[in-house]
Structures are given as C-alpha cells and as structure tokens.
Design a protein around this motif. Structure first.
Motif, short mmCIF file in Angstrom:
data_model
loop_
_atom_site.label_atom_id
_atom_site.label_comp_id
_atom_site.label_asym_id
_atom_site.label_seq_id
_atom_site.Cartn_x
_atom_site.Cartn_y
_atom_site.Cartn_z
N ASN A 175 28.67 64.41 -68.45
CA ASN A 175 27.54 64.77 -69.31
C ASN A 175 27.23 66.25 -69.22
O ASN A 175 26.80 66.87 -70.18
CB ASN A 175 26.30 63.96 -68.91
CG ASN A 175 26.46 62.48 -69.20
OD1 ASN A 175 27.15 62.11 -70.15
ND2 ASN A 175 25.85 61.63 -68.37
N GLN A 176 27.45 66.82 -68.05
CA GLN A 176 27.21 68.24 -67.86
C GLN A 176 28.46 68.85 -67.22
O GLN A 176 28.96 68.34 -66.22
CB GLN A 176 25.99 68.49 -66.97
CG GLN A 176 24.69 68.04 -67.61
CD GLN A 176 23.50 68.35 -66.72
OE1 GLN A 176 23.66 68.61 -65.54
NE2 GLN A 176 22.33 68.32 -67.29
N SER A 177 28.95 69.94 -67.81
CA SER A 177 30.12 70.61 -67.29
C SER A 177 29.69 71.87 -66.55
O SER A 177 28.94 72.68 -67.08
CB SER A 177 31.07 70.98 -68.43
OG SER A 177 31.53 69.82 -69.08
N SER A 178 30.15 72.01 -65.33
CA SER A 178 29.82 73.18 -64.53
C SER A 178 30.88 74.24 -64.72
O SER A 178 32.07 74.00 -64.53
CB SER A 178 29.73 72.79 -63.05
OG SER A 178 29.47 73.93 -62.26
N TYR A 232 33.75 76.92 -80.84
CA TYR A 232 33.62 77.80 -79.68
C TYR A 232 33.74 77.00 -78.37
O TYR A 232 33.40 75.82 -78.31
CB TYR A 232 32.26 78.51 -79.68
CG TYR A 232 32.08 79.50 -80.81
CD1 TYR A 232 32.76 80.70 -80.83
CD2 TYR A 232 31.21 79.22 -81.86
CE1 TYR A 232 32.59 81.61 -81.87
CE2 TYR A 232 31.02 80.12 -82.90
CZ TYR A 232 31.72 81.32 -82.90
OH TYR A 232 31.54 82.21 -83.92
N LEU A 233 34.21 77.68 -77.34
CA LEU A 233 34.18 77.19 -75.95
C LEU A 233 34.77 75.79 -75.80
O LEU A 233 34.14 74.89 -75.24
CB LEU A 233 32.74 77.21 -75.41
CG LEU A 233 32.01 78.57 -75.50
CD1 LEU A 233 30.61 78.43 -74.92
CD2 LEU A 233 32.79 79.65 -74.76
N VAL A 270 36.74 77.78 -73.30
CA VAL A 270 35.62 77.80 -72.38
C VAL A 270 35.80 78.87 -71.31
O VAL A 270 34.83 79.31 -70.68
CB VAL A 270 35.44 76.40 -71.75
CG1 VAL A 270 36.55 76.12 -70.75
CG2 VAL A 270 34.08 76.26 -71.09
N ASP A 271 37.03 79.32 -71.11
CA ASP A 271 37.29 80.36 -70.11
C ASP A 271 36.66 81.69 -70.49
O ASP A 271 36.57 82.59 -69.65
CB ASP A 271 38.80 80.55 -69.93
CG ASP A 271 39.44 79.35 -69.23
OD1 ASP A 271 38.72 78.65 -68.48
OD2 ASP A 271 40.65 79.11 -69.41
N ALA A 272 36.24 81.83 -71.75
CA ALA A 272 35.59 83.08 -72.17
C ALA A 272 34.32 83.32 -71.36
O ALA A 272 33.93 84.47 -71.11
CB ALA A 272 35.26 83.02 -73.66
#
Length: 262
Positions: A36-39, A27-28, A207-209
């Motif tokens: 480390n973190q995706s906004s 998924y995604l 990830v566009d979902a």
C-alpha cells in the motif's frame, strides 16, 4: 489481394508506431504495487551554496526596531513577496561574489550556505554596531527560487517559487506539465556551478528519479523537455490522429495517381 494485405500490415505498423504508449506518459513507474505504501530512499539534499546573480533577502529584528530600520529593505509600492519587490530591494550577488549591505558595505558570500551568511552578517553586526543586549535576530533567505522551463511544456518560461525546496516534478507542474509530445524519459537539466555549467538527464517515468541528486532543482536551473519521435515524424499522438493522418496522405496519393492517369 496480396497488395491489400500488405497495405493493411503497413497501416497497422504506422498506427502502432505513431501512438504514444501509456508507459511514456506515466511518472515514477516501478514502485512495488503489492504494498500500500512504497518506501523510496531519497538522496539527502545538500545545503545550497550561493552563486553569482542570486538574490538574497536579509531581515534584521531587535528589541528596538528603530536600530535596524536602516538595514531592512523597504518594499513599499508592491507586495512584500512579489518578484519585483525582491528584485529591486533584495541583495544581488555581483560578479565578484559579494553583496552590498547598508553600513556593512561589501560582504563576500559566494559559495557560502544561507546559514553561513546569516552567521557572518550577525557576527559583523555584533562586533561593529550592536551588543548582545540588543537581542539581534538575523534571517537570510533566497529571494525566491527562480528557474526556467522550455521545450515540450504547456507554459514555458521563467518562474519564481517562494519555497525553500522544489522538486523537478513540482517545477514542471508549475509550468503546466509536459505535453503529450514531450519525452519524459530524457528531461535535460542545465545547472550552473562555480566551476561552470553541467548538463544532466533524468528519466521521470522511473521511480529512481526520486533518488537522483538532481531531483531537487536549484536557483537558475534550466529544464528542457525534448519532443518524442512521433512529433518529429509528423504522425498523430493517438490512434484517431494517426489514422486521420495516414488516410489523408493515402487519399492525396490516390487522387494524384488518378489525375495523372486520366
């Protein structure tokens, strides 16, 4: 020897085409792996507007609870948050877009948000039955978020979640997740609108979902997961199953050939 090479090539093609890729199961995908973190910019969730067959829960509180007892539904005999209790004691929006509230009678709620319904009920109560000194408090909620999943999910059927917001991933997870033979790239969402029914498609492997306006489900949504082509072809969904299927078919062909030419 050429026939053997040809057979091995065909076997490899069948083997490769019948296996389910990891990209079809995750998924995604597509988030930045270097961080480390995706906004992710999520599409703002618009307030839900009530439709026909929705069930509402309306609770009233006041300084003197005896004054509002007649308005509040009784849930005796079942858990307060059970689906059965809310179905029988909640306020169902009829085909005319109205609910029937004790004493207040018919109230038109079709197309209104929960906040608009709360303000409408509170105003009518203050105008007709209470004064400001009663310190009236009105709470309006959907009596559970009801949706249906079908197709390639582990536990298809209709479910009710007692949450204000539910994503399509949460809804599918509560149905046991999509099976390995489910097409995560073309998940169909059937949604009811006042003007009719619309069908939308989401690619849950992207990830566009998360940015989709249909990422959050609404009451009475129908989620259908199509099967992947490997299931339609009848091959296995992993390497071992594919080899077993092909070898079984080959054994049947060879046996039949030997019996005919004996």
């Amino acid at each position: 020897m050429n026939k053997i090479y040809t057979f091995l090539c065909l076997l490899f093609v069948f083997f490769a085409s019948s296996c389910v890729s990891n990209k079809d199961l995750t998924y995604l995908q597509g988030a930045n792996k270097n961080e480390n973190q995706s906004s992710i910019e999520v599409v703002p969730l618009k307030p839900y507007r009530v439709q026909v067959n929705d069930v509402l829960s309306i609770k009233l509180k006041a300084l003197d609870q005896k004054l509002v007892e007649m308005f509040n539904s009784s849930t005796s005999g079942s858990a307060p948050n059970s689906t059965d209790a809310l179905y029988f004691d909640g306020f169902t929006v009829n085909d005319h877009g109205n609910i029937r509230v004790p004493v207040l009678g018919e109230i038109a709620v079709l197309g209104l948000t929960l906040e608009e319904i709360r303000a409408k009920v509170e105003k009518q109560l203050l105008d007709e039955y209470f004064n400001k000194e009663a310190d009236l408090f009105v709470l309006v909620k959907l009596a559970g978020l009801r949706y249906t999943t079908n197709g390639e999910v582990s536990s298809p059927g209709t479910k009710t979640l007692f949450q204000d917001k539910v994503t399509i991933l949460e809804a599918i997870a509560n149905s046991g997740d999509i099976t390995i033979t489910g097409n995560r790239k073309e998940v169909v969402l059937v949604r009811q609108y006042p003007h009719g029914t619309e069908i939308h498609t989401l690619d849950l492997t992207s990830v566009d979902a998360v940015k989709s306006p249909y990422y959050y489900i609404q009451p009475n949504d129908y989620i259908y997961v199509k099967p992947i082509k490997q299931k339609t072809w009848g091959f296995g969904v992993n390497g071992l199953q594919s080899v077993t299927t092909i070898l079984s078919a080959l054994s049947l062909v060879i046996t039949t050939y030997l019996l005919i030419n004996r």
